[in-house]
Design a protein around this motif. Structure first.
Motif, short mmCIF file in Angstrom:
data_model
loop_
_atom_site.label_atom_id
_atom_site.label_comp_id
_atom_site.label_asym_id
_atom_site.label_seq_id
_atom_site.Cartn_x
_atom_site.Cartn_y
_atom_site.Cartn_z
N ILE A 184 -12.39 -8.46 0.86
CA ILE A 184 -11.50 -8.02 -0.42
C ILE A 184 -10.49 -9.17 -0.40
O ILE A 184 -9.74 -9.61 0.45
CB ILE A 184 -10.98 -6.98 0.08
N PHE A 185 -10.44 -9.53 -1.73
CA PHE A 185 -9.22 -10.59 -2.11
C PHE A 185 -8.44 -9.65 -2.88
O PHE A 185 -8.65 -9.36 -4.20
CB PHE A 185 -9.95 -11.37 -2.90
N LEU A 186 -7.30 -9.32 -2.39
CA LEU A 186 -6.21 -8.46 -2.94
C LEU A 186 -4.90 -9.58 -3.16
O LEU A 186 -3.82 -9.24 -2.42
CB LEU A 186 -5.93 -7.37 -2.21
N ARG A 187 -4.94 -10.60 -3.59
CA ARG A 187 -4.04 -11.64 -3.55
C ARG A 187 -3.07 -11.68 -4.60
O ARG A 187 -3.43 -11.56 -5.66
CB ARG A 187 -4.77 -13.21 -3.53
N ASN A 188 -1.81 -11.91 -4.35
CA ASN A 188 -0.49 -11.87 -5.30
C ASN A 188 -0.72 -10.55 -6.21
O ASN A 188 -0.54 -10.81 -7.46
CB ASN A 188 -0.74 -13.19 -5.92
N ILE A 189 -1.06 -9.58 -5.54
CA ILE A 189 -0.95 -8.40 -6.27
C ILE A 189 0.27 -7.40 -5.82
O ILE A 189 0.98 -6.70 -6.49
CB ILE A 189 -2.31 -7.52 -6.24
N LEU A 190 0.22 -7.19 -4.38
CA LEU A 190 1.15 -6.40 -3.56
C LEU A 190 2.56 -6.67 -4.14
O LEU A 190 3.43 -5.69 -4.03
CB LEU A 190 1.10 -6.55 -2.07
N ILE A 191 3.03 -7.74 -4.42
CA ILE A 191 4.30 -8.35 -4.68
C ILE A 191 4.80 -7.70 -5.92
O ILE A 191 6.07 -7.37 -6.24
CB ILE A 191 4.41 -9.96 -4.87
N TYR A 192 4.04 -7.02 -6.76
CA TYR A 192 4.30 -6.43 -8.01
C TYR A 192 4.43 -4.85 -7.86
O TYR A 192 5.02 -4.04 -8.77
CB TYR A 192 3.34 -6.51 -9.07
N PHE A 193 4.23 -4.38 -6.61
CA PHE A 193 4.56 -2.90 -6.41
C PHE A 193 5.69 -2.48 -5.61
O PHE A 193 6.03 -3.42 -4.69
CB PHE A 193 3.06 -2.25 -5.61
N ASP A 194 6.11 -1.40 -5.42
CA ASP A 194 7.04 -0.79 -4.58
C ASP A 194 6.44 -0.37 -3.39
O ASP A 194 5.17 -0.38 -3.26
CB ASP A 194 7.90 0.21 -5.14
N ILE A 195 7.20 -0.12 -2.07
CA ILE A 195 6.64 0.19 -0.92
C ILE A 195 5.60 1.15 -0.93
O ILE A 195 4.53 1.20 -0.19
CB ILE A 195 7.94 0.18 0.08
N PRO A 196 5.92 2.35 -1.26
CA PRO A 196 5.05 3.58 -1.15
C PRO A 196 3.69 3.26 -1.73
O PRO A 196 2.49 3.72 -1.35
CB PRO A 196 5.65 4.62 -1.97
N THR A 197 3.58 2.32 -3.00
CA THR A 197 2.42 2.03 -3.58
C THR A 197 1.63 1.03 -2.68
O THR A 197 0.34 1.02 -2.50
CB THR A 197 2.70 1.26 -5.29
#
Length: 278
Positions: free
Chosen positions: A216-229
């Motif tokens: 799974i490439f989930l790159r440079n995506i989490l930075i746009y979400f809050d901690i619960p998400t």
């Protein structure tokens, strides 16, 4: 010189909430310039005198295509070919050789690029496979690329890139081998584009259409979400990833303090994540 349409704090608060409700992407309060830059063309093309008038209209309408167009315009789509290079080196030198050995009986691999934007990441992986793993031509290899934006998916499926996009990360040898010139742009060849299964998918909604995934490439995506998400997405990754699979995040992202089911693994200059006890 054309004047820039201003966005008030109240209007931007509405837009931030609109984006969050649909995608869980967090737009910070100091990003009003994004609305001024990206929504002015939409407002003008729809005949609104200002972005404020556009926002007023959106507030009083049932959620529909114009709301989605506005959301897509406000969400970042930054990407490039072989971005940050090291994850692709790890894929070539460690990850795929290991998985090819482990999957020799099944002769199948599933790779997923989440939030693929304009398609450079999945096409980079497709070219890497074609260049370095010719034996996979006889395997069942599913290279899935998803994004919530139908606009960027249309561009990705088309596979046509301008000179600036081509120069960002794409080696000349691969350009000459897998693209052909189309006016002032570069068109990816069908032998690469047909390797990628593009599909519309919102990460905060159901993943039921996906098979079990090896990489799974989930790159440079989490930075746009809050901690619960972030935690919710990593839980879904944990359920979708095969027990011996690999997760690649962006260089500024981590699972640490978010989901303790993953362990950090370093391959030379690249970092990826695996489930514990694999």
């Amino acid at each position: 010189m054309k004047s820039v349409m201003a966005v008030s704090t109240t209007e931007f608060d509405y837009l931030r909430q609109l984006v969050y409700d649909y995608s869980c992407v967090v737009l910070y309060a100091d990003k009003t310039y994004l609305a001024e830059l990206h929504l002015q063309p939409i407002a003008e093309s729809r005949g609104f005198a200002s972005i404020g008038d556009l926002v007023s209209y959106l507030r009083n309408q049932t959620f529909g295509n114009l709301h989605i167009q506005v959301i897509e315009a406000l969400v970042t789509n930054e990407t490039s070919f072989f971005r940050d290079v090291y994850p692709f080196e790890a894929l070539k030198c460690v990850v795929l050789p290991e998985l090819i050995e482990k999957r020799a009986m099944q002769r199948s691999l599933n790779i997923w690029c989440a939030a693929c934007s304009n398609g450079q990441e999945p096409y980079s992986i497709a070219m890497l496979i074609r260049e370095h793993f010719p034996m996979l031509a006889t395997w069942s290899v599913r290279l899935i690329a998803s994004d919530f934006s139908t606009k960027v998916l249309a561009r990705a499926r088309k596979g046509c890139y301008n000179q600036m996009e081509i120069k960002r990360g794409l080696p000349q040898l691969l350009r000459e081998k897998y693209f052909h010139k189309l006016n002032n742009n570069w068109q990816i060849k069908e032998e690469i584009s047909q390797m990628v299964d593009f599909r519309q998918m919102n990460l905060v909604q159901s993943w039921s259409s996906l098979p079990e995934i090896d990489v799974i490439f989930l790159r440079n995506i989490l930075i746009y979400f809050d901690i619960p998400t972030k935690k919710a997405l990593l839980k879904k990754v944990r359920q979708q990833l095969r027990p011996d699979g690999f997760l690649f995040l962006g260089s500024g992202e981590t699972t640490i303090n978010l989901d303790e089911s993953f362990e950090r693994v370093q391959f030379d200059k690249s970092i990826c994540y695996r489930l514990h006890n694999t």
